[in-house]
Design a protein around this motif. Structure first.
Motif, PDB file in Angstrom:
ATOM      1  N   PHE A  30      23.149 -42.925  24.132  1.00 17.86           N
ATOM      2  CA  PHE A  30      23.501 -42.516  25.321  1.00 17.86           C
ATOM      3  C   PHE A  30      24.343 -41.146  25.153  1.00 17.86           C
ATOM      4  CE2 PHE A  30      23.147 -46.663  25.972  1.00 17.86           C
ATOM      5  CZ  PHE A  30      22.312 -46.945  27.272  1.00 17.86           C
ATOM      6  N   ALA A  31      25.150 -40.729  24.320  1.00 15.51           N
ATOM      7  CA  ALA A  31      25.904 -39.539  24.076  1.00 15.51           C
ATOM      8  C   ALA A  31      25.275 -38.657  22.885  1.00 15.51           C
ATOM      9  CB  ALA A  31      27.394 -40.025  23.523  1.00 15.51           C
ATOM     10  N   LEU A  32      24.152 -39.056  22.266  1.00 13.06           N
ATOM     11  CA  LEU A  32      23.728 -38.503  21.334  1.00 13.06           C
ATOM     12  C   LEU A  32      22.829 -37.324  21.458  1.00 13.06           C
ATOM     13  CD1 LEU A  32      24.344 -38.648  18.175  1.00 13.06           C
ATOM     14  CD2 LEU A  32      22.321 -40.203  17.900  1.00 13.06           C
ATOM     15  N   LEU A  33      22.057 -37.653  22.448  1.00 12.11           N
ATOM     16  CA  LEU A  33      20.846 -36.672  22.833  1.00 12.11           C
ATOM     17  C   LEU A  33      21.053 -35.510  22.914  1.00 12.11           C
ATOM     18  CD1 LEU A  33      18.599 -39.318  24.997  1.00 12.11           C
ATOM     19  CD2 LEU A  33      18.036 -38.550  22.490  1.00 12.11           C
ATOM     20  N   GLY A  34      22.181 -35.198  23.752  1.00 11.39           N
ATOM     21  CA  GLY A  34      22.412 -33.552  24.002  1.00 11.39           C
ATOM     22  C   GLY A  34      22.912 -32.993  22.754  1.00 11.39           C
TER      23      GLY A  34
END
Length: 450
Positions: A30-34
């Motif tokens: 959830f936090a990694l894609l950006g």
């Protein structure tokens, strides 16, 4: 080998693998894609594929080691087999114990953030309260025992995977192929550099090695659980990356941060899709908190038995609650409530990466006993080392505070190991003589000196 008692309840391959899946498919995706999108652009799916291959090589090493040396101590049994029960294994044990508490605290804070956003309009006080609550509840689940941990993880993972599969199918059928065109990808070097980020989404698979004590036939079941968990995680990650970057332009993904999945679900599912992904994040972070606490019991029991930790760490409060688990939970609780963990968010991952590489290096020394392929072990060490070096370079350049914090934690691990072993040596010096230890089995190496 694990005692296959007919009256004892054991984990199945699916349950063991789901403990690993729950640890992997947590807050990271959830936090990694950006962050990964800033480096690899729309080619993040390739980055996940490469990271999955690296994790697969480590998984091969651990599966071979676990099949030969099943133990509740997981990775540390492998380190001890290769390097002995000296300072290297001891320092690594303390480092991982502290680093795992940091990661667990971070995941609990992520749960608190999502819960606060859903119910209290992102009130920071409630973020801490929700983080504390999930830690307390999941500690209780782990105190009850591995069967409840496995049941909780099975339910959580089914819910999370079900929603993520739905998300992937919806977005993959509605993607804009032009957003994923290779002509828009960054240079190959940037894609490779992003692997240092995406690999961290796989770090939870190491927790599967600690399930050996709860498997009826660990030599056969542990490798299956390892490969199943890594296969599920890799497919899910690649599908999600394709769906998100095929739905949203790279700059929108980057600006959306941890809500990128929710934003990507809106075009096809509307506001329902946004809410659904928030719910998924809550389940995923709760599951990762549960899985993060799980290794403490087996780790502390084994390391206390070998003298690497004080005997108190394996003591049971009320005959049930492991002191090692309670200390880990308390440390995570203090970190989650009392500290801003932003500066050291990735340290636990970096330490885990280092431990993985060391465990595979140790594998070389016992390869004759495991039958592992020399070529695959060399590839496992090289690829893991490259990912670690890339991460360290990026951290020193972009976040020197984390680099300093990492050094402090390493020094702390050394101090804890030296201090305990000095106390142990003084205690043994004044202890009355004991009977001689039993003879070793044929071919068994003597224990290393601390």
């Amino acid at each position: 080998m694990t005692d296959a008692s007919p009256h004892r309840k054991y984990l199945t391959v699916r349950q063991a693998s789901f403990i690993g899946v729950g640890a992997m498919v947590g807050a990271g995706i959830f936090a990694l894609l950006g962050a990964a999108g800033e480096v690899a652009g729309a080619a993040v799916w390739i980055s996940f594929l490469i990271a999955g291959a690296i994790a697969g090589l480590q998984g091969y090493s651990f599966a071979k080691l676990g099949a030969r040396y099943p133990s509740g101590a997981g990775l540390f049994e492998y380190l001890a087999r290769g390097f002995g029960n000296g300072h290297l294994t001891g320092v690594t044990a303390w480092l991982t114990y502290v680093a795992n508490a940091i990661v667990t605290a971070m995941v609990a804070v992520s749960f608190g953030s999502y819960a606060s956003a859903a119910f209290t309009n992102e009130d920071p006080t409630w973020t801490k309260i929700f983080a504390a609550l999930v830690l307390i509840v999941m500690t209780g689940v782990n105190i009850v025992g591995s069967q409840l941990v496995a049941r909780a993880q099975t339910i959580i993972v089914y819910i999370v995977l079900g929603i993520l599969v739905l998300f992937s199918l919806v977005t993959l059928f509605t993607i804009d192929p032009s957003l994923l065109a290779p002509s828009g990808y960054p240079p190959l070097g940037d894609i490779i550099a992003s692997v240092a980020l995406t690999f961290f989404a796989f770090l939870g698979f190491g927790i599967i090695t600690f399930t050996a004590k709860d498997l009826r036939e660990p030599a056969r079941q542990l490798p299956r659980a390892m490969y199943l968990a890594l296969g599920i995680a890799t497919v899910i990650y690649v599908a999600i990356a394709l769906g998100v970057f095929g739905t949203l332009p790279v700059d929108v993904v980057i600006s959306s941060g941890g809500t990128a999945l929710a934003v990507a679900a809106q075009p096809a599912l509307g506001e329902f899709g946004y809410v659904l992904m928030i719910i998924t994040a809550l389940f995923a972070t709760a599951g990762a908190t549960n899985a993060g606490l799980y290794p403490a019991v087996g780790l502390c029991d084994q390391l206390a038995a070998t003298g690497q930790m004080p005997p108190l760490m394996s003591h049971r409060v009320g005959g049930k609650a492991s002191v090692g688990l309670l200390v880990a939970a308390a440390l995570s609780l203090i970190l989650a409530i009392g500290f801003d963990l932003t500066a050291i968010a990735s340290i636990g991952s970096a330490v885990a990466l280092l431990v993985f590489m060391m465990a595979t290096v140790a594998h070389f020394r016992v390869r004759a006993n495991t039958g592992a392929s020399l070529t695959l072990l060399i590839l496992a060490v090289l690829t893991c080392g490259i990912a670690l070096v890339a991460f360290l370079i990026s951290t020193v350049v972009n976040d020197p505070g984390s680099a300093v914090a990492m050094l402090v934690i390493i020094v702390l691990g050394v101090i804890m190991d030296l201090s305990w072993k000095r106390v142990r040596a003084n205690r043994d010096a004044v202890a009355p003589p004991t009977t001689a230890p039993p003879d070793r089995e044929p071919g068994e190496a003597p224990p290393s000196e601390p």
